[in-house]
Design a protein around this motif. Structure first.
Motif, PDB file in Angstrom:
ATOM      1  N   UNK A 156       0.798  -1.229   0.000  1.00  0.00           N
ATOM      2  CA  UNK A 156       0.000   0.000   0.000  1.00  0.00           C
ATOM      3  C   UNK A 156       0.831   1.281   0.000  1.00  0.00           C
ATOM      4  N   UNK A 157       2.133   1.180   0.331  1.00  0.00           N
ATOM      5  CA  UNK A 157       2.942   2.401   0.474  1.00  0.00           C
ATOM      6  C   UNK A 157       3.046   3.207  -0.822  1.00  0.00           C
ATOM      7  N   UNK A 158       2.986   2.533  -1.952  1.00  0.00           N
ATOM      8  CA  UNK A 158       3.096   3.257  -3.234  1.00  0.00           C
ATOM      9  C   UNK A 158       1.902   4.180  -3.480  1.00  0.00           C
ATOM     10  N   UNK A 159       0.835   3.970  -2.704  1.00  0.00           N
ATOM     11  CA  UNK A 159      -0.334   4.840  -2.831  1.00  0.00           C
ATOM     12  C   UNK A 159      -0.303   5.997  -1.832  1.00  0.00           C
ATOM     13  N   UNK A 160       0.766   6.049  -1.016  1.00  0.00           N
ATOM     14  CA  UNK A 160       0.863   7.079   0.016  1.00  0.00           C
ATOM     15  C   UNK A 160       1.938   8.123  -0.309  1.00  0.00           C
ATOM     16  N   UNK A 161       2.316   8.244  -1.556  1.00  0.00           N
ATOM     17  CA  UNK A 161       3.427   9.130  -1.921  1.00  0.00           C
ATOM     18  C   UNK A 161       3.120  10.608  -1.739  1.00  0.00           C
TER      19      UNK A 161
END
Length: 378
Positions: free
Chosen positions: A127-132
């Motif tokens: 999910x981190x790639x959606x929190x940029x």
């Protein structure tokens, strides 16, 4: 600063139903308020807790949440609806929004998104790639920080910050005569290795185990993160003829401190794939001088030095229970060794005090605020 802490759908604040993350941020909120900041803490409504109140300088707002489900899909669905309700309670003038919910960073965008301080307590699952777009991604251990960076392109690595978890209680006097007790505190679940611990205790030599007891503290119900009644019953059957005590869940800090302070060894045999990345219980135990024995998971390496302030055993060995028993036995037979390790374990309470860790968070928050104030994007 105007700081809002937004917690998840399943555990209330204060942590009367458990939840290490909730316990930590309850303490952090109070520390932020002591430092003169305006703090709002949004969490799940529970029991007779008021929907809104001010305690210790913190404004608490509670919204309808849920009991913890067994299905991962249900967890995400319920968390989504809870987050929509909870975000309506976040003050519009918040300068920092701390959250451990899955959905809040997705929903908060643009100016609000840049205020978000994502609290990552477990190894992420893509999910981190959606929190940029957020202000910062805080990993609670080096292991988590590394995992977060792996999900991001290099240009976004600057968003990742490391702040360790604190020992979430104050110790005024924990000088106790220690019992011959091995203590486990955590969820009663196979991924925590509770069955391995009971088997190891059963195969210790009669000499080593003489007068010793094993105390297992934690929730077994699935609604509280445990594995359920079937696993609990298997454990109790395995422990039938042993000096093993199951206390059930304990959410009272004073009682926990007493347990940690009276036990000699704290055993936390977390298994590979458990998701443990920055467990709080070993820090709590060490702060009280209870010597930790843990598995080789990387999450323990930043706090435990094998043979110095604790012991590490190889959970990947062919016969894991025998390996754990061999690690426990010298500690059980050597009082001087236990006392030496206990003294060194206690030092963690100074390094990871709530005040020291709160200051690290506030430093991050100020960086976010400074960046937002210098930005012309709205």
């Amino acid at each position: 600063m105007k700081i809002t802490i937004l917690q998840g759908a399943f555990f209330p604040v204060p942590a009367v139903k458990g939840g290490a993350v909730e316990k930590i941020w309850y303490k952090m909120g109070i520390e932020f308020a002591k430092a003169g900041h305006n703090v709002t803490h949004v969490s799940r409504a529970f029991g007779d807790m008021p929907d809104e109140e001010v305690r210790y300088g913190v404004r608490y707002i509670r919204v309808r949440g849920y009991e913890f489900p067994s299905s991962l899909v249900k967890i995400k669905i319920l968390d989504f609806f809870y987050t929509l309700r909870a975000l309506r309670k976040v003050p519009k003038d918040s300068e920092i929004i701390v959250t451990n919910t899955f959905w809040a960073p997705f929903i908060l965008r643009r100016n609000k998104g840049r205020k978000v301080y994502v609290n990552v307590e477990r190894v992420p699952r893509g999910q981190m790639k959606f929190y940029k777009h957020v202000g910062m991604l805080r990993g609670s251990s080096p292991v988590i920080c590394s995992a977060v960076q792996k999900e991001l392109s290099e240009q976004y690595h600057r968003l990742v910050t490391f702040v360790p978890n604190p020992v979430p209680f104050s110790l005024t006097n924990n000088a106790h005569d220690r019992n011959k007790t091995i203590l486990f505190v955590g969820r009663i679940h196979p991924e925590k290795g509770v069955h391995v611990l009971i088997e190891a205790f059963s195969i210790l030599s009669a000499e080593a185990a003489k007068d010793w007891q094993l105390v297992i503290t934690g929730p077994w119900e699935t609604s509280e993160g445990g594995a359920g009644e079937e696993y609990k019953n298997k454990l109790m059957l395995s422990a039938k003829n042993l000096n093993v005590q199951f206390t059930g869940p304990v959410f009272n800090d004073e009682y926990l401190i007493n347990q940690y302070s009276q036990a000699s060894i704290f055993c936390y045999p977390a298994q590979k794939g458990s998701g443990d990345a920055a467990p709080v219980a070993p820090r709590e135990a060490m702060a009280c001088g209870c010597v930790p024995v843990v598995s080789t998971l990387e999450c323990f390496r930043d706090i435990i030095s094998d043979g110095v302030n604790g012991c590490i055993y190889d959970e990947s060995s062919t016969n894991q229970a025998h390996t754990l028993a061999k690690t426990l036995q010298p500690l059980m037979q050597d009082t001087e060794l236990l006392q030496t390790m206990s003294s060194k374990a206690k030092l963690i309470s100074e390094i990871y005090s709530t005040k020291a860790i709160a200051n690290k968070f506030l430093h991050d928050f100020e960086n976010i605020r400074t960046t937002n104030n210098s930005s012309s994007i709205s």
